[in-house]
Scaffold this motif. Structure first.
Motif, PDB file in Angstrom:
ATOM      1  N   LEU A 266       0.836  -1.390  -0.044  1.00 34.61           N
ATOM      2  CA  LEU A 266       0.235   0.255   0.483  1.00 34.61           C
ATOM      3  C   LEU A 266       0.750   1.493  -0.232  1.00 34.61           C
ATOM      4  O   LEU A 266       0.891   1.913  -0.812  1.00 34.61           O
ATOM      5  CB  LEU A 266      -1.242  -0.032   1.125  1.00 34.61           C
ATOM      6  N   SER A 267       1.794   1.309   1.060  1.00 35.04           N
ATOM      7  CA  SER A 267       3.048   2.452   0.968  1.00 35.04           C
ATOM      8  C   SER A 267       3.766   3.056  -0.254  1.00 35.04           C
ATOM      9  O   SER A 267       3.658   4.158  -0.371  1.00 35.04           O
ATOM     10  CB  SER A 267       3.681   2.464   2.040  1.00 35.04           C
ATOM     11  N   GLU A 268       3.775   1.618  -1.348  1.00 38.71           N
ATOM     12  CA  GLU A 268       4.545   1.881  -2.588  1.00 38.71           C
ATOM     13  C   GLU A 268       3.792   2.601  -2.925  1.00 38.71           C
ATOM     14  O   GLU A 268       3.785   3.152  -3.909  1.00 38.71           O
ATOM     15  CB  GLU A 268       4.979   0.840  -3.094  1.00 38.71           C
ATOM     16  N   LEU A 269       2.139   1.678  -3.391  1.00 40.43           N
ATOM     17  CA  LEU A 269       0.926   2.142  -4.407  1.00 40.43           C
ATOM     18  C   LEU A 269       1.116   3.903  -4.145  1.00 40.43           C
ATOM     19  O   LEU A 269       0.867   4.620  -4.442  1.00 40.43           O
ATOM     20  CB  LEU A 269       0.086   1.663  -3.980  1.00 40.43           C
ATOM     21  N   ARG A 270       1.090   4.618  -2.427  1.00 43.32           N
ATOM     22  CA  ARG A 270       0.700   5.567  -2.390  1.00 43.32           C
ATOM     23  C   ARG A 270       1.779   7.141  -3.014  1.00 43.32           C
ATOM     24  O   ARG A 270       1.619   7.353  -3.366  1.00 43.32           O
ATOM     25  CB  ARG A 270       0.824   6.062  -0.704  1.00 43.32           C
ATOM     26  N   CYS A 271       2.973   6.132  -3.366  1.00 44.19           N
ATOM     27  CA  CYS A 271       4.294   6.651  -3.256  1.00 44.19           C
ATOM     28  C   CYS A 271       4.025   6.699  -4.686  1.00 44.19           C
ATOM     29  O   CYS A 271       3.990   7.668  -5.179  1.00 44.19           O
ATOM     30  CB  CYS A 271       4.914   5.983  -2.686  1.00 44.19           C
ATOM     31  N   ARG A 272       3.533   5.252  -5.297  1.00 47.20           N
ATOM     32  CA  ARG A 272       3.527   5.654  -6.838  1.00 47.20           C
ATOM     33  C   ARG A 272       2.228   7.327  -7.071  1.00 47.20           C
ATOM     34  O   ARG A 272       2.400   8.007  -8.369  1.00 47.20           O
ATOM     35  CB  ARG A 272       3.567   4.420  -7.080  1.00 47.20           C
ATOM     36  N   ILE A 273       1.036   7.029  -6.425  1.00 45.96           N
ATOM     37  CA  ILE A 273       0.486   7.882  -6.874  1.00 45.96           C
ATOM     38  C   ILE A 273       0.830   9.138  -6.263  1.00 45.96           C
ATOM     39  O   ILE A 273       1.029  10.381  -7.608  1.00 45.96           O
ATOM     40  CB  ILE A 273      -0.732   7.543  -5.756  1.00 45.96           C
ATOM     41  N   ASP A 274       1.484   8.996  -5.742  1.00 41.30           N
ATOM     42  CA  ASP A 274       1.898  10.837  -4.989  1.00 41.30           C
ATOM     43  C   ASP A 274       3.253  11.152  -6.267  1.00 41.30           C
ATOM     44  O   ASP A 274       2.965  12.823  -6.978  1.00 41.30           O
ATOM     45  CB  ASP A 274       3.107  10.703  -3.486  1.00 41.30           C
ATOM     46  N   LEU A 275       4.053  10.788  -6.576  1.00 41.13           N
ATOM     47  CA  LEU A 275       4.723  11.075  -7.851  1.00 41.13           C
ATOM     48  C   LEU A 275       4.027  11.331  -9.133  1.00 41.13           C
ATOM     49  O   LEU A 275       3.719  12.277  -9.698  1.00 41.13           O
ATOM     50  CB  LEU A 275       5.974  10.239  -8.239  1.00 41.13           C
ATOM     51  N   ILE A 276       2.921  10.417  -9.443  1.00 41.24           N
ATOM     52  CA  ILE A 276       2.008  10.732 -10.152  1.00 41.24           C
ATOM     53  C   ILE A 276       1.469  12.242 -10.199  1.00 41.24           C
ATOM     54  O   ILE A 276       0.854  13.091 -11.062  1.00 41.24           O
ATOM     55  CB  ILE A 276       0.983   9.555 -10.144  1.00 41.24           C
ATOM     56  N   ASP A 277       0.390  12.167  -8.956  1.00 41.64           N
ATOM     57  CA  ASP A 277      -0.066  13.685  -8.961  1.00 41.64           C
ATOM     58  C   ASP A 277       1.428  14.416  -9.301  1.00 41.64           C
ATOM     59  O   ASP A 277       0.315  15.848  -9.723  1.00 41.64           O
ATOM     60  CB  ASP A 277      -0.315  13.864  -7.305  1.00 41.64           C
ATOM     61  N   GLU A 278       2.580  14.654  -8.517  1.00 41.33           N
ATOM     62  CA  GLU A 278       3.518  15.652  -8.477  1.00 41.33           C
ATOM     63  C   GLU A 278       3.707  16.164 -10.640  1.00 41.33           C
ATOM     64  O   GLU A 278       3.813  16.558 -10.935  1.00 41.33           O
ATOM     65  CB  GLU A 278       4.767  15.394  -8.287  1.00 41.33           C
ATOM     66  N   ALA A 279       3.766  15.487 -11.818  1.00 34.10           N
ATOM     67  CA  ALA A 279       3.928  14.683 -12.551  1.00 34.10           C
ATOM     68  C   ALA A 279       2.656  16.010 -13.593  1.00 34.10           C
ATOM     69  O   ALA A 279       2.513  16.925 -14.506  1.00 34.10           O
ATOM     70  CB  ALA A 279       4.196  13.611 -13.583  1.00 34.10           C
ATOM     71  N   LEU A 280       1.718  15.559 -12.566  1.00 34.19           N
ATOM     72  CA  LEU A 280       0.228  15.957 -13.296  1.00 34.19           C
ATOM     73  C   LEU A 280       0.663  17.410 -12.968  1.00 34.19           C
ATOM     74  O   LEU A 280      -0.246  18.427 -13.888  1.00 34.19           O
ATOM     75  CB  LEU A 280      -0.635  15.382 -12.597  1.00 34.19           C
ATOM     76  N   LEU A 281       1.171  18.305 -11.840  1.00 36.06           N
ATOM     77  CA  LEU A 281       1.296  19.215 -11.174  1.00 36.06           C
ATOM     78  C   LEU A 281       2.078  19.964 -12.293  1.00 36.06           C
ATOM     79  O   LEU A 281       2.181  21.442 -12.931  1.00 36.06           O
ATOM     80  CB  LEU A 281       1.615  19.527  -9.790  1.00 36.06           C
ATOM     81  N   GLU A 282       3.141  19.410 -12.513  1.00 34.32           N
ATOM     82  CA  GLU A 282       4.160  20.043 -13.739  1.00 34.32           C
ATOM     83  C   GLU A 282       3.771  20.247 -14.712  1.00 34.32           C
ATOM     84  O   GLU A 282       3.775  21.536 -15.753  1.00 34.32           O
ATOM     85  CB  GLU A 282       5.502  19.157 -13.797  1.00 34.32           C
TER      86      GLU A 282
END
Ligand code: PEP
Ligand code: MN
Length: 351
Positions: A266-282
């Motif tokens: 779960l924490s790995e999946l959450r981390c991947r979501i965080d990274l995707i959100d960052e990429a979306l914002l960029e």
């Protein structure tokens, strides 16, 4: 492929295995001061470049083989294992002759199969851990090819270093991490330990902690962090190096996620979501910059900001595209409407 663990006697294999030391060996005093500092903070593996690949001629290209004696002294006085970057067969021969404990292949070398093969041939018969940095360009096959060449020379203690990838665009990081590439490498070669090099990804010391934590959340095995006794005076990569004390602070504050089973996934999946959100914002920020440019263009040609035919076309085309990706139509429409509204505002405000 049948890899062996990197284990070096006395080094705790638990995550994170930390390698620290300056970008470059500059003087004997600077190497020794930096080494004593990192050793005081519990580090067992010391790095220092003595042959430095520089983008342009005329910069500091390393002290060369003279630095090997300084590293031997580090070994003797602190008990740490020492590593240098090798880029040619002569580097390999000199490093092995001097008893250097492990080696790394730099990002500018991994891109060149001739150079990697030359290193592999020089290493044949040696039993030394080798860490292979990703190539500067985001090419996973080239990275894996370099691993195969070193493996083909009979070496089994092989790890990789993720140091981010060159990008032409102006961006937050010096070398954007493109995390999906090391994640894919892990899937393809699950037994190869992955080190994160937050220093070369970041280019600035302020981002080191955040990147280390992201690497831990993605279950990377180790970190290699440029650490210098006087970072701001460093002869190379001054902006990204940290003091041994700052290194100690970062390591203390890292949260190491070791829970077994579901929660770890779960924490790995959450981390991947965080990274995707960052990429979306960029991406959104990039899109708004373009909106600003369009606003200036329209004004200079006396065109109105709102052109409704273009707007309807965008919504329809994107809604169809979203559908083909299994995204709900209403969801896609509402996001696009928000983006369009903001884009109009940015165009009108553009100067
Ligand atoms: C280094 O680690 O000092 C170095 C030169 O890094 P890279 O090969 O990642 O640019
Ligand atoms: Mn460096």
């Amino acid at each position: 492929m049948d890899f062996e663990p990197l284990v070096l006697p006395g080094v705790d294999p638990a995550r994170p295995i930390v390698i620290a030391g300056p970008c470059s060996a500059e003087t004997e005093d600077q190497v020794l001061d930096s080494a004593r500092g990192v050793a005081r903070n519990g580090i067992k593996l010391f790095r220092s470049g003595i042959w430095k690949p520089r983008t342009k001629p005329g910069g500091f290209e390393g002290v060369g083989a003279a630095g090997l004696a300084w590293l031997k002294r580090v070994k003797r006085e602190t008990g740490m294992y020492v590593a240098v970057e090798v880029a040619t067969k002569d580097h390999v021969f000199e490093a092995l002759k001097a008893g250097i404990d492990f080696l790394w292949v730099g990002a500018r070398t991994t891109v060149n199969p001739f150079a990697v093969q030359e290193i592999a041939d020089a290493l044949r018969g040696a039993d030394v851990p080798v860490l292979i940095k990703n190539p500067v360009n985001p090419d996973l096959e080239l990275w894996i090819g370099a691993i195969e060449r070193i493996y083909g020379a009979g070496l089994r203690r092989i790890g990789v270093i993720h140091r981010g990838f060159s990008s032409y665009e102006k961006k937050t990081y010096r070398n954007p991490p493109m995390w999906h590439l090391p994640i894919e490498l892990r899937r393809r070669l699950p037994d190869v330990p992955i080190f994160c090099d937050p220093s070369h990804i970041a280019g600035k010391r302020d981002f080191i902690l955040k990147l280390c934590q992201q690497a831990m959340d993605l279950k990377f095995d180790g970190l290699i962090i440029e650490t210098h006794c006087q970072p701001e005076k460093a002869w190379s990569d001054a902006a990204q190096q940290i003091t041994p004390e700052a290194l100690g602070g970062i390591l203390q504050s890292l949260v190491i996620r070791n829970a077994d089973g579901l929660s770890e996934d779960l924490s790995e999946l959450r981390c991947r979501i965080d990274l995707i959100d960052e990429a979306l914002l960029e991406l959104l920020a990039k899109r708004m910059n373009i909106s600003g440019e369009i606003g200036r263009y329209k004004r200079s040609r006396n065109m109105p900001v709102l052109q409704s035919s273009r707007y309807s076309e965008i919504i329809e085309r994107r809604a169809a595209l979203g559908k083909s990706m299994n995204l709900d139509g209403d969801f896609v429409r509402s996001i696009l409407e928000e983006i369009h509204e903001e884009s109009i505002r940015v165009q009108m405000d553009s100067e």
